[in-house]
Design an enzyme around this catalytic site. Sequence first.
Site, PDB file in Angstrom:
ATOM      1  N   TRP A 241       0.812  -1.217   0.000  1.00  0.00           N
ATOM      2  CA  TRP A 241       0.000   0.000   0.000  1.00  0.00           C
ATOM      3  C   TRP A 241       0.850   1.275   0.000  1.00  0.00           C
ATOM      4  O   TRP A 241       0.346   2.338   0.292  1.00  0.00           O
ATOM      5  CB  TRP A 241      -0.919   0.010   1.232  1.00  0.00           C
ATOM      6  CG  TRP A 241      -2.079  -0.927   1.116  1.00  0.00           C
ATOM      7  CD1 TRP A 241      -3.328  -0.627   0.660  1.00  0.00           C
ATOM      8  CD2 TRP A 241      -2.121  -2.318   1.446  1.00  0.00           C
ATOM      9  NE1 TRP A 241      -4.147  -1.747   0.692  1.00  0.00           N
ATOM     10  CE2 TRP A 241      -3.430  -2.796   1.161  1.00  0.00           C
ATOM     11  CE3 TRP A 241      -1.191  -3.222   1.959  1.00  0.00           C
ATOM     12  CZ2 TRP A 241      -3.819  -4.118   1.380  1.00  0.00           C
ATOM     13  CZ3 TRP A 241      -1.579  -4.530   2.160  1.00  0.00           C
ATOM     14  CH2 TRP A 241      -2.874  -4.975   1.875  1.00  0.00           C
ATOM     15  N   CYS A 277      -7.140  -4.410  -1.594  1.00  0.00           N
ATOM     16  CA  CYS A 277      -8.365  -5.105  -1.159  1.00  0.00           C
ATOM     17  C   CYS A 277      -9.210  -5.635  -2.304  1.00  0.00           C
ATOM     18  O   CYS A 277      -9.714  -6.767  -2.233  1.00  0.00           O
ATOM     19  CB  CYS A 277      -9.194  -4.216  -0.238  1.00  0.00           C
ATOM     20  SG  CYS A 277      -9.975  -2.795  -1.056  1.00  0.00           S
ATOM     21  N   HIS A 335     -13.442  -0.192   1.000  1.00  0.00           N
ATOM     22  CA  HIS A 335     -12.822  -1.488   1.268  1.00  0.00           C
ATOM     23  C   HIS A 335     -13.705  -2.569   0.655  1.00  0.00           C
ATOM     24  O   HIS A 335     -14.933  -2.512   0.758  1.00  0.00           O
ATOM     25  CB  HIS A 335     -12.661  -1.715   2.770  1.00  0.00           C
ATOM     26  CG  HIS A 335     -11.994  -3.023   3.104  1.00  0.00           C
ATOM     27  ND1 HIS A 335     -10.798  -3.402   2.527  1.00  0.00           N
ATOM     28  CD2 HIS A 335     -12.362  -4.040   3.919  1.00  0.00           C
ATOM     29  CE1 HIS A 335     -10.458  -4.603   2.982  1.00  0.00           C
ATOM     30  NE2 HIS A 335     -11.390  -5.000   3.824  1.00  0.00           N
ATOM     31  N   ASP A 358     -13.352 -11.909   4.167  1.00  0.00           N
ATOM     32  CA  ASP A 358     -12.430 -10.843   3.786  1.00  0.00           C
ATOM     33  C   ASP A 358     -11.003 -11.387   3.707  1.00  0.00           C
ATOM     34  O   ASP A 358     -10.365 -11.638   4.724  1.00  0.00           O
ATOM     35  CB  ASP A 358     -12.503  -9.705   4.812  1.00  0.00           C
ATOM     36  CG  ASP A 358     -11.772  -8.459   4.324  1.00  0.00           C
ATOM     37  OD1 ASP A 358     -11.015  -8.563   3.337  1.00  0.00           O
ATOM     38  OD2 ASP A 358     -11.957  -7.390   4.926  1.00  0.00           O
ATOM     39  N   TYR A 515      -6.314   5.089  -1.053  1.00  0.00           N
ATOM     40  CA  TYR A 515      -7.679   4.675  -0.723  1.00  0.00           C
ATOM     41  C   TYR A 515      -7.788   4.131   0.695  1.00  0.00           C
ATOM     42  O   TYR A 515      -8.867   4.112   1.284  1.00  0.00           O
ATOM     43  CB  TYR A 515      -8.184   3.645  -1.742  1.00  0.00           C
ATOM     44  CG  TYR A 515      -7.853   2.207  -1.411  1.00  0.00           C
ATOM     45  CD1 TYR A 515      -8.777   1.389  -0.775  1.00  0.00           C
ATOM     46  CD2 TYR A 515      -6.606   1.666  -1.715  1.00  0.00           C
ATOM     47  CE1 TYR A 515      -8.468   0.072  -0.457  1.00  0.00           C
ATOM     48  CE2 TYR A 515      -6.297   0.366  -1.395  1.00  0.00           C
ATOM     49  CZ  TYR A 515      -7.229  -0.425  -0.772  1.00  0.00           C
ATOM     50  OH  TYR A 515      -6.931  -1.723  -0.451  1.00  0.00           O
TER      51      TYR A 515
END
Length: 688
Positions: A241, A277, A335, A358, A515
């Site tokens: 990220w 994600c 997300h 997830d 994000y």
Amino acid sequence: MAEDLVLESCNLECESNNQNHMTADMGNQQLVVRRGQSFTITLLFTGRGYEEGVDKLALNVETGPCPIESSGTKSHFPVSDALQASEWSAVVDHQDGTSLSLLIYSPPDARIGRYTLTLEASMGYQGTSFRLGEFILLFNPWCSDDSVFLEFEDQRCEFVLTQQGLIYQGSLKFIVPIPWNFGQFEDDIVNICLQLLDTNPKFLRDQNRDCSRRNDPVYIGRVVSAMVNCNDDQGVLAGRWDNKYEDGMSPMSWIGSVDILRRWRKYGCQPVRYGQCWVFAAVACTVLRCLGIPTRVVTNYNSAHDTNSNLVIDRYLDEMGNLQKTSKDMIWNFHCWVESWMTRPDLPPGCDGWQALDPTPQEKSEGAYCCGPAPVKAIKEGELRLNYDIPFVFAEVNADVVYWVLQKDGSRKKTIHSSTVGKNMSTKSVGKDTREDITHNYKYPEGSDQEREVFAKAELQKSYLTEEEKGVSIKIKVSEGMNNGCDFDVYAVISNNTETERLYRLMFCARTTSYNGVMGPECGMKDLLNVILLPHAEKTVPLRILYEKYGSCLTQDNMIKLMALLIEYQTGDIILGVRDIYIKNPDIKIRILGEPMQKRKLVADLTLTNPLSTPLSGCVFTLEGAGLTEGQKTQELASPIEPGQEAKVRVDLAPQQSGLYKLVVNFESDKLKGVKGYRNVIVAPLPK
């Protein structure tokens, strides 16, 4: 006395069986069937044919490295008079001389996986064994006794069979659909998915126990959630990220799961770099759909990452309104996770249906980086003690956000700010390319009696703004034309709903952001020391956002965070306005030339106009779907594209099947990354 039966050949009837079991898109090179539904094989004997009453036939099915009957990974059953509803069984379908067709039935709770099939033929005590071949067994959403049964055909088509879809990104106020090629039926994907199950740590620890639990979609969902990330296993994807992707692929560059899964296997189950994600969620969706579990990707806007489980996300600002890194709690602009459809016999009634899973590695669950399956109905009702990981998902959609301003003397002051966690939860609609809002599945309307009851049950307090706090308010509004390469204005709109004149200081700041909420450099700032607010009046303060300021520091997420901090001199009260804006990339135009018909050449023209004031170099179009060969999927442009000029390529397509295709396109260059486009192509069948 009759001679022994001798098997000459076995035809697994892959083409017709796969057609009947909704797996024809995987091809007919191997038999792929669904549990709880019969399939046909044809045996050809040499010398003499099967004689009822003389020959005894039985079949063996085995899966996994250590098949055991008591574990459900092995079954021995005779060819009998009738099929059994709850166990492996077989009957004679029909006979023609030395050819014999058998109907084989698997129970609706059979273990999924790769099976070997063996025939035993005897006329008494002495018997002969013949290996008939292998088949793959999947979950069956068409079977009413399967725990993944889905009642409506259009939903089964969308959540199991559809190979292309949309994933929602952007921001709360500017939702952007991104096309994705799930490709769960493309060559070899089913084999890679089974390899993924055989690489998971639970299998490596105890093969028998792992294989024996593969009848349960709850277990499979949990394994897939852990295996899509590589944080504690040989998982598929490495997450990153920090905008440094030079030693891999930028997460924004992917447009499908197939390339990722094939790379994972090709390089010996080494993690593919890099995912975020939506990539984790999309790959999990591919694997689960491939295995037969109805699955969809969902997006939650303003998603909370609550690390200390108190359902409060604390954010800290300095006196200039700059976010400080003093808390691990985060608010992600959006997300993505997946929902899979299944029953939950392990939980109290009312937990069947959609389950949140997830695969993005965030927090550990039972020692592994996985999350779910968490029943969406239980999340809505605040049943935090049920399996699995409900508190974490509950927080993602319900947490309160509290902004604190750190004072020079070391104290902190709470701001007045309306929380906006868990908004506009989105997924692709069934059968069409529109957005379905599913927020109501996760939470009751904010401020409703039912919401308060849920929070009371969860033993939590949720704060609401009182009428007095709404006396002076601030909102951030935006203009049209927030396009990459352009300058544009944003506005802080301050309303004084009180009877008195007020004096404030306003700090209005813009910073690029990722994000997941990580802030970048400032790209616009206004500090007004004397903002006079007249009674019952509104004041609008513009802030110009210049491309020369944001262009070089915009991340591939194309986001800017706007923060307006209003400080009253008399009381020291602080009011905060926050908004994330999305900088729109140019459109990729896709033009189809010729009539789309099965097995006929088709041409697609792809164009993109350079919106920037500088040339674009290193321009590459990548494509997925619509009968493309590997060589066609990457189209590089030889020369730079000048400002205002078009990047253009022409691609030949060759759709092998009739039906609806999505041609999915990504554009990359040195200054523009992750530009997406798609075009639906309806391919007509060959005329008869």
